[in-house]
Scaffold this active site. Structure first.
Site, mmCIF file in Angstrom:
data_model
loop_
_atom_site.group_PDB
_atom_site.id
_atom_site.type_symbol
_atom_site.label_atom_id
_atom_site.label_comp_id
_atom_site.label_asym_id
_atom_site.label_seq_id
_atom_site.Cartn_x
_atom_site.Cartn_y
_atom_site.Cartn_z
ATOM 1 N N ASP A 1 0.874 -1.168 0.000
ATOM 2 C CA ASP A 1 0.000 0.000 0.000
ATOM 3 C C ASP A 1 0.912 1.218 0.000
ATOM 4 O O ASP A 1 1.478 1.572 1.028
ATOM 5 C CB ASP A 1 -0.900 -0.042 1.245
ATOM 6 N N LYS B 1 3.010 11.214 -3.289
ATOM 7 C CA LYS B 1 1.935 10.635 -4.091
ATOM 8 C C LYS B 1 1.016 11.706 -4.669
ATOM 9 O O LYS B 1 0.386 11.503 -5.698
ATOM 10 C CB LYS B 1 1.130 9.677 -3.207
ATOM 11 N N GLU C 1 -7.198 0.496 -4.744
ATOM 12 C CA GLU C 1 -7.248 0.392 -3.283
ATOM 13 C C GLU C 1 -8.596 -0.109 -2.748
ATOM 14 O O GLU C 1 -8.619 -1.031 -1.920
ATOM 15 C CB GLU C 1 -6.864 1.734 -2.648
ATOM 16 N N ASP D 1 -13.322 4.947 0.726
ATOM 17 C CA ASP D 1 -11.889 4.976 1.025
ATOM 18 C C ASP D 1 -11.372 6.410 1.050
ATOM 19 O O ASP D 1 -11.168 7.021 0.004
ATOM 20 C CB ASP D 1 -11.151 4.143 -0.041
#
Lengths: 620, 175
Positions: free
Chosen positions: A25, A86, A184, A206
């Site tokens: 992850d 990210k 994800e 999420d």
């Protein structure tokens, strides 16, 4: 003569060999790596017993720090310590600066390839992510006692092509082999789905540090079919912090621009306050200003809710739209799964519960659930579970299209199309005698080119001169199982062809990547050679193993002459791959692949008819 | 092999979606690239190809308009080009009325109700047309196939209107 091994019915024909695989992850704020060991998926810890790795990289004069040690420097050395890379990956400079105007970095590079100037020189966000992957990879090697065969890396479902490609590039730089990029929310569904054995429609909400995804899935006998996905690739818990920071700045009467370390300190205090308010109703905040004086304030939960209310609402609007895309009503949703650290914020939980009229599932740690799901998928993909019924059917998050006359976008693949997918569309010339055509590939939902993300441009040249509208140009879009796009164009009457791996305007090209790999190795040329040789040898043994298994199972699909040709190609490759000649291995690989092309097709077709026949028998 | 044969289901406009989707999942369990993640690049390439073909076939049969078009094309009915002009003036007039109705939504005093009204009108007219097309497809003669083709084109107009409705809804409820 060698003895042939015969497997028992129902058993794998390949002798059991446990391969090491892991799920990663790669988060905005934190990253984790997990693996399946003796049937259980769990996160792997570092030497200090810590499984969460802060996604922070600090470039020091003589070394590069990753994780907690980098985090310790994030205030005093903000400019050389990169957090939340990210959020920068696969984006243009303009994009970054308009979205995050107060980042404490010294940006350089060009508009489409932004870099950050550190004391080690210019660093691309892809390189920052690669450092995090390297650190996780070596942790896994230590914990599992060997090299990983492959990893599954998770990405937000809403990531566009440039962001996905950049993530894969980071893995390449880090020297990890990617089995699959996995969305994800789908990973989270896998982690929960296998535990509870649920059948029906579920929603995965999420909310991470920097991204928000909502996915609607149908679970049925091991199949996870994503019906629709939506969200925002630039909305997450960090935005809650930004809202708080802006509030602090206003309350303290500070005037921007602030020093990089004060910006960082404000962010940290905001994050701290947000976390404290999960359990408390009131929190005290102290900020030490640049003149060494302290500024204090107290923040109530009610104030926090007021500041983040509109952001939470934005996520709920995305939920509504995604349900509509999935053609599912709220009542049909049997379960809502919460993923991501930001779902700990009480307002988020209560609003989601209200929206779906259901208590959301939080039984698996929202920080770890994605890595665990990815580990389960990695274990299957690497071949450790040949009899697994599990199958993930995912979708493209955003529509893909082409620019047509007048700056309009013609959609070729609409959003929420199941991948892999290949679609062709025909276009024609606009002017008499036109011999070239510009192909502009775009991603997004809007009608105008300017409102969509430009992915790539290329030209089809050498079209025979014809009257306007006479040429037939067929443009084919292919999206693979990682969600990555490639586009090709062909004029049908002449067969003139042009194609492109969509290496987006914002990513790195292959040359840059191999240059970076070279640069990162102490003894560049030799290491590079060694690495390429190793890669070819691994591929050779993989191909030999799979062709042998195929022969064992299905040689009935071949004539005896065909078997001889294949076997001799296997022998050649087996011999050559013992040596050091990369070129020779490559060519022996090509020969073997050529000799098995028809065989592979036949096997696939035969397994299709077998599968359906099996199903027909099941029905009776 | 046509798409109905591929999924081993009866070739008819009235597809049993459950049966279709169960066949689809069985096939994907066989050919999906995930099943070949540790195989050679060649097998991976073929898997991607097959899996994409099966996805395309599934989408075609799952979606009623695409399914109708597929059946009609299989029967050799020539689909007119999208830009081909429409002869039915009363239908075109109706489309303009509906577009105006949609335009007016944002000026309405009760936007929610006005939007719901448009949606319900569209969905009624759509389902009437669909019903007609379904009957024509099942009659399966030269005249009925052409008529079905005409109604399919009309339904595509409605599909575009529905996209406009979604856009409007998004723009109304966005900040």
């Amino acid at each position: 003569m060698a003895l042939l091994q015969i497997a028992e019915p129902g058993q794998s024909t390949v002798p059991h060999e446990h391969r090491l695989a892991a799920g990663i992850d790669l988060g905005t704020t934190n990253s984790l790596i997990a693996s399946v060991q003796s049937g259980n998926a769990s996160t792997l810890s570092d030497a200090q017993g810590c499984d969460i790795l802060p996604s922070i990289v600090s470039y020091q004069a003589d070394n590069t720090l990753v994780g907690q040690t980098a985090q310790a420097l994030s205030i005093e050395d903000a400019q050389n310590t990169i957090t939340s890379a990210k959020r920068l990956i696969g984006r243009s400079l303009q994009d970054i600066q308009s979205k995050y105007p107060s980042l404490p970095y010294d940006f350089c590079g060009d508009e489409n390839h932004p870099e950050i100037m550190t004391r080690q020189g210019a660093v691309n966000p892809v390189q920052v992510s690669a450092e995090i992957l390297k650190s996780l990879n070596s942790r896994a090697q230590a914990a599992l006692g060997g090299d990983l065969t492959g990893v599954v890396i998770t990405v937000p479902a809403h990531f566009d092509d440039a962001q996905r490609q950049s993530t894969k590039d980071a893995a390449k730089l880090a020297g990890v082999s990617v089995l699959r990029l996995l969305n994800e929310p789908t990973a989270a569904a896998v982690a929960y789905g296998l535990d509870s054995g649920q059948e029906g429609v579920i929603a995965v909400y999420d909310l991470g540090g920097g991204t928000f995804d909502i996915s609607i899935l149908r679970l049925n006998k091991g199949v996870f079919e994503v019906l629709a996905t939506g969200g925002d690739s630039a909305l997450g818990g960090d935005d809650f912090d930004v809202a708080l920071v802006d509030y602090f700045v206003e309350q303290a009467g500070l005037v921007r621009p602030l020093s990089p370390s004060l910006e960082r300190q404000l962010m940290q205090q905001a994050c701290f306050a947000k976390e404290q308010l999960t359990a408390k109703d009131q929190v005290e905040i102290t900020i030490s200003l640049d003149d060494n004086s302290d500024w204090q304030t107290s923040l109530s939960k009610a104030k926090l809710n007021e500041l983040i209310g509109s952001l939470v609402n934005k996520t709920l609007r995305a939920c509504r739209r995604t349900l509509k895309d999935a053609d599912i009503t709220i009542d049909e949703v049997i379960e809502v799964v919460m993923v991501g650290g930001s779902t700990r914020v009480p307002l988020v939980r209560s609003e989601v519960e209200k929206h779906f009229n259901k208590t959301p599932l939080t039984s698996i740690d929202p920080d770890k659930v994605v890595a665990i799901g990815a580990a389960i998928q990695a274990d299957v993909l690497v071949g450790n579970k040949p009899d697994s019924e599990m199958l993930l059917l995912d979708v493209t998050p955003l529509s893909l299209g082409l620019e047509t006359m007048g700056g309009l976008v013609e959609k070729v693949i609409p959003r929420n199309t199941t991948i892999p997918v290949a679609k062709a569309q025909e276009f024609t010339t606009f002017k008499d005698g036109q011999t070239a055509m510009a192909v502009h590939v775009l991603q997004g939902e809007r009608e105008l080119v300017d409102d969509c993300r430009s992915l790539a441009r290329f030209e089809l040249r050498g079209i025979p001169a014809m009257t306007a509208g006479a040429a037939h140009i067929r443009v084919t879009f292919k999206v693979d199982a990682d969600g990555l796009l490639s586009v090709s164009a062909m004029e049908k009457s002449s067969g003139v062809e042009s194609s492109i791996e969509v290496k987006p305007s914002f990513g790195l090209d292959d040359k840059q990547i191999s240059q970076m790999i070279k640069d990162s190795m102490s003894n560049a040329a030799d290491d590079m050679q060694a690495r390429m040789l190793k890669e070819q040898q691994v591929e050779a043994s993989r191909v030999i193993e799979s062709v042998q298994a195929a022969l064992l199972a299905d040689s009935k699909l071949l004539t005896s002459e065909e078997v001889v040709v294949i076997e001799s190609a296997i022998n050649t490759l087996a011999q050559v791959s013992q040596g050091q000649e990369i070129k020779a291995i490559e060519s022996a690989l090509d020969t073997l692949n050529d000799s098995t092309a028809v065989f592979a097709e036949r096997r696939m077709d035969s397994s299709i008819s077998q599968a359906l026949a099996g199903q027909a028998v099941d029905k009776m | 092999m046509n798409y109905f044969q591929l999924f081993n289901i009866e070739a008819s406009f009235d597809v049993d979606i459950q049966e279709l989707s169960s066949s689809y999942q069985t096939l994907q369990k066989t050919v999906h690239p995930d099943k070949f993640a540790h195989s050679s690049e060649q097998e991976q390439r073929i898997a991607v190809q097959k899996s994409a073909q099966i996805n395309d076939a599934y989408q075609t049969l799952k979606n009623p308009l695409q399914r109708a078009e597929y059946i009609l094309v299989q029967r050799g009915v020539e689909m007119p080009n999208e830009q081909h002009s429409f002869q039915d003036t009363s239908f075109l007039m109706r489309q303009m009325e509906l577009r105006e109705m949609l335009e007016d939504v944002k000026f309405s005093s009760n936007v929610d109700a006005a939007l719901a009204e448009v949606q319900s009108v569209l969905s009624n007219e759509c389902s009437q047309l669909s019903q007609l097309m379904r009957t024509q497809i099942s009659e399966n003669n030269a005249a009925s196939n052409l008529a079905a083709c005409d109604n399919l084109r009309k339904l595509k107009f409605y599909q575009k209107l529905n996209v406009e409705v979604d856009r409007l809804e998004d723009s109304l409820f966005d900040d």
